[in-house]
Design a protein around this motif. Structure first.
Motif, PDB file in Angstrom:
ATOM      1  N   PRO A 114       0.793  -1.348  -0.146  1.00  0.00           N
ATOM      2  CA  PRO A 114      -0.074  -0.063   0.024  1.00  0.00           C
ATOM      3  C   PRO A 114       0.731   1.258   0.119  1.00  0.00           C
ATOM      4  CG  PRO A 114      -0.795  -1.413   1.537  1.00  0.00           C
ATOM      5  CD  PRO A 114       0.595  -2.154   1.240  1.00  0.00           C
ATOM      6  N   LEU A 115       2.098   1.313   0.512  1.00  0.00           N
ATOM      7  CA  LEU A 115       2.837   2.490   0.844  1.00  0.00           C
ATOM      8  C   LEU A 115       3.208   2.554  -0.569  1.00  0.00           C
ATOM      9  CD1 LEU A 115       4.510   4.420   2.506  1.00  0.00           C
ATOM     10  CD2 LEU A 115       6.338   2.845   2.312  1.00  0.00           C
ATOM     11  N   VAL A 116       3.957   1.810  -1.146  1.00  0.00           N
ATOM     12  CA  VAL A 116       4.500   1.596  -2.512  1.00  0.00           C
ATOM     13  C   VAL A 116       3.573   2.224  -3.660  1.00  0.00           C
ATOM     14  CG1 VAL A 116       5.597   0.851  -4.398  1.00  0.00           C
ATOM     15  CG2 VAL A 116       6.382   0.232  -2.027  1.00  0.00           C
ATOM     16  N   ALA A 117       2.263   1.740  -3.504  1.00  0.00           N
ATOM     17  CA  ALA A 117       1.041   2.321  -4.246  1.00  0.00           C
ATOM     18  C   ALA A 117       1.127   3.485  -4.164  1.00  0.00           C
ATOM     19  CB  ALA A 117      -0.024   1.320  -4.131  1.00  0.00           C
ATOM     20  N   GLU A 118       0.821   4.202  -2.931  1.00  0.00           N
ATOM     21  CA  GLU A 118       0.632   5.473  -2.764  1.00  0.00           C
ATOM     22  C   GLU A 118       1.871   6.414  -3.400  1.00  0.00           C
ATOM     23  OE1 GLU A 118      -0.064   6.736   1.178  1.00  0.00           O
ATOM     24  OE2 GLU A 118      -1.357   4.901   1.637  1.00  0.00           O
ATOM     25  N   ALA A 119       3.082   6.025  -3.158  1.00  0.00           N
ATOM     26  CA  ALA A 119       4.288   6.668  -3.616  1.00  0.00           C
ATOM     27  C   ALA A 119       4.187   6.643  -5.238  1.00  0.00           C
ATOM     28  CB  ALA A 119       5.578   5.938  -3.242  1.00  0.00           C
ATOM     29  N   ILE A 120       3.869   5.602  -5.921  1.00  0.00           N
ATOM     30  CA  ILE A 120       4.105   5.655  -7.374  1.00  0.00           C
ATOM     31  C   ILE A 120       2.781   6.190  -7.680  1.00  0.00           C
ATOM     32  CG2 ILE A 120       3.470   4.093  -9.116  1.00  0.00           C
ATOM     33  CD1 ILE A 120       5.443   1.907  -7.746  1.00  0.00           C
ATOM     34  N   THR A 121       1.753   6.482  -7.018  1.00  0.00           N
ATOM     35  CA  THR A 121       0.549   7.259  -7.514  1.00  0.00           C
ATOM     36  C   THR A 121       0.881   8.550  -7.743  1.00  0.00           C
ATOM     37  OG1 THR A 121      -1.100   5.728  -6.745  1.00  0.00           O
ATOM     38  CG2 THR A 121      -1.832   7.864  -7.179  1.00  0.00           C
ATOM     39  N   GLU A 122       1.519   8.890  -6.392  1.00  0.00           N
ATOM     40  CA  GLU A 122       1.936  10.443  -6.344  1.00  0.00           C
ATOM     41  C   GLU A 122       2.951  10.880  -7.525  1.00  0.00           C
ATOM     42  OE1 GLU A 122       3.386  12.921  -2.359  1.00  0.00           O
ATOM     43  OE2 GLU A 122       5.088  11.674  -3.286  1.00  0.00           O
ATOM     44  N   SER A 123       4.075  10.285  -7.384  1.00  0.00           N
ATOM     45  CA  SER A 123       5.226  10.478  -8.403  1.00  0.00           C
ATOM     46  C   SER A 123       4.846  10.144  -9.974  1.00  0.00           C
ATOM     47  CB  SER A 123       6.515   9.835  -7.969  1.00  0.00           C
ATOM     48  OG  SER A 123       6.270   8.679  -8.119  1.00  0.00           O
ATOM     49  N   TYR A 124       4.333   9.330 -10.416  1.00  0.00           N
ATOM     50  CA  TYR A 124       4.193   8.679 -11.583  1.00  0.00           C
ATOM     51  C   TYR A 124       2.940   8.873 -12.251  1.00  0.00           C
ATOM     52  CZ  TYR A 124       4.462   5.451 -15.568  1.00  0.00           C
ATOM     53  OH  TYR A 124       4.457   5.060 -16.882  1.00  0.00           O
ATOM     54  N   PHE A 125       1.758   8.548 -11.612  1.00  0.00           N
ATOM     55  CA  PHE A 125       0.526   8.722 -12.294  1.00  0.00           C
ATOM     56  C   PHE A 125      -0.286  10.013 -12.194  1.00  0.00           C
ATOM     57  CE2 PHE A 125       0.680   4.009 -11.307  1.00  0.00           C
ATOM     58  CZ  PHE A 125       0.392   3.687 -12.565  1.00  0.00           C
ATOM     59  N   THR A 126       0.271  10.805 -10.928  1.00  0.00           N
ATOM     60  CA  THR A 126      -0.279  12.195 -10.663  1.00  0.00           C
ATOM     61  C   THR A 126       0.630  13.144 -11.009  1.00  0.00           C
ATOM     62  OG1 THR A 126      -0.046  12.352  -8.424  1.00  0.00           O
ATOM     63  CG2 THR A 126      -2.060  11.417  -9.205  1.00  0.00           C
ATOM     64  N   GLU A 127       1.790  12.720 -11.271  1.00  0.00           N
ATOM     65  CA  GLU A 127       2.880  13.581 -11.621  1.00  0.00           C
ATOM     66  C   GLU A 127       2.946  14.628 -10.316  1.00  0.00           C
ATOM     67  OE1 GLU A 127       2.677  15.124 -15.642  1.00  0.00           O
ATOM     68  OE2 GLU A 127       2.870  13.068 -16.313  1.00  0.00           O
ATOM     69  N   TRP A 128       3.165  14.202  -9.393  1.00  0.00           N
ATOM     70  CA  TRP A 128       3.404  15.327  -7.997  1.00  0.00           C
ATOM     71  C   TRP A 128       2.205  16.092  -7.852  1.00  0.00           C
ATOM     72  CZ3 TRP A 128       6.996  12.935  -5.492  1.00  0.00           C
ATOM     73  CH2 TRP A 128       7.962  12.321  -6.115  1.00  0.00           C
ATOM     74  N   GLY A 129       0.961  15.637  -8.284  1.00  0.00           N
ATOM     75  CA  GLY A 129      -0.243  16.458  -7.870  1.00  0.00           C
ATOM     76  C   GLY A 129      -0.432  17.318  -9.031  1.00  0.00           C
ATOM     77  N   THR A 130      -0.081  17.226 -10.184  1.00  0.00           N
ATOM     78  CA  THR A 130      -0.263  18.192 -11.138  1.00  0.00           C
ATOM     79  C   THR A 130      -1.173  17.810 -12.282  1.00  0.00           C
ATOM     80  OG1 THR A 130       1.629  17.396 -12.803  1.00  0.00           O
ATOM     81  CG2 THR A 130       2.258  19.153 -11.157  1.00  0.00           C
ATOM     82  N   ARG A 131      -1.708  16.476 -12.115  1.00  0.00           N
ATOM     83  CA  ARG A 131      -2.671  15.881 -13.075  1.00  0.00           C
ATOM     84  C   ARG A 131      -3.533  14.980 -12.473  1.00  0.00           C
ATOM     85  NH1 ARG A 131      -2.054  11.452 -16.139  1.00  0.00           N
ATOM     86  NH2 ARG A 131      -0.313  10.356 -15.804  1.00  0.00           N
ATOM     87  N   ALA A 132      -4.561  14.569 -12.667  1.00  0.00           N
ATOM     88  CA  ALA A 132      -5.460  13.290 -12.469  1.00  0.00           C
ATOM     89  C   ALA A 132      -5.643  13.380 -10.904  1.00  0.00           C
ATOM     90  CB  ALA A 132      -4.685  11.821 -12.802  1.00  0.00           C
ATOM     91  N   ALA A 133      -6.261  14.293 -10.467  1.00  0.00           N
ATOM     92  CA  ALA A 133      -6.490  14.484  -9.097  1.00  0.00           C
ATOM     93  C   ALA A 133      -7.456  13.502  -8.322  1.00  0.00           C
ATOM     94  CB  ALA A 133      -7.177  15.959  -8.948  1.00  0.00           C
ATOM     95  N   GLY A 134      -7.257  13.096  -7.520  1.00  0.00           N
ATOM     96  CA  GLY A 134      -8.041  12.176  -6.918  1.00  0.00           C
ATOM     97  C   GLY A 134      -7.824  10.582  -7.227  1.00  0.00           C
ATOM     98  N   LEU A 135      -6.940  10.329  -8.218  1.00  0.00           N
ATOM     99  CA  LEU A 135      -6.446   8.880  -8.674  1.00  0.00           C
ATOM    100  C   LEU A 135      -5.926   8.276  -7.595  1.00  0.00           C
ATOM    101  CD1 LEU A 135      -6.290   7.102 -11.159  1.00  0.00           C
ATOM    102  CD2 LEU A 135      -3.942   7.928 -11.234  1.00  0.00           C
ATOM    103  N   ARG A 136      -6.250   6.782  -7.547  1.00  0.00           N
ATOM    104  CA  ARG A 136      -5.609   6.099  -6.447  1.00  0.00           C
ATOM    105  C   ARG A 136      -5.347   4.766  -7.484  1.00  0.00           C
ATOM    106  NH1 ARG A 136      -9.234   3.690  -3.062  1.00  0.00           N
ATOM    107  NH2 ARG A 136      -8.914   1.536  -3.733  1.00  0.00           N
TER     108      ARG A 136
END
Length: 87
Positions: free
Chosen positions: A52-74
């Protein structure tokens, strides 16, 4: 710290199809997640406990690009090939 993982990723969030697929991802993670990733195993956590921790970390950096896109994505993952951390 970098994390390298191959897993089956599924997604939850606005604008997401929720369709999962296998991905190989290598990405930087924030110092907050890096600290936890180092502390948890020292406290007896298994690699599976880190998912779960790694999934959150990857969501933040890779999928939402540090919060600049895809707000609310998990992103959640299963079928994980061992996770590798690199400095």
């Amino acid at each position: 710290m970098m994390v390298d993982v191959t897993a089956y990723f599924g997604f939850v969030g606005k604008g997401s199809s929720g369709d999962g697929r296998e991905r190989s991802i290598t990405t930087d993670i924030s110092s907050t997640y890096a600290k936890q990733a180092l502390e948890l195993p020292a406290a007896g956590a298994t690699e599976e406990d880190l998912h779960p921790l790694v999934a959150e970390a990857i969501t933040e950096s890779y999928f939402t690009e540090w919060g600049t896109r895809a707000a609310g994505l998990r992103a959640d993952f299963t079928h994980v090939v061992p996770i590798e951390f690199r400095f």
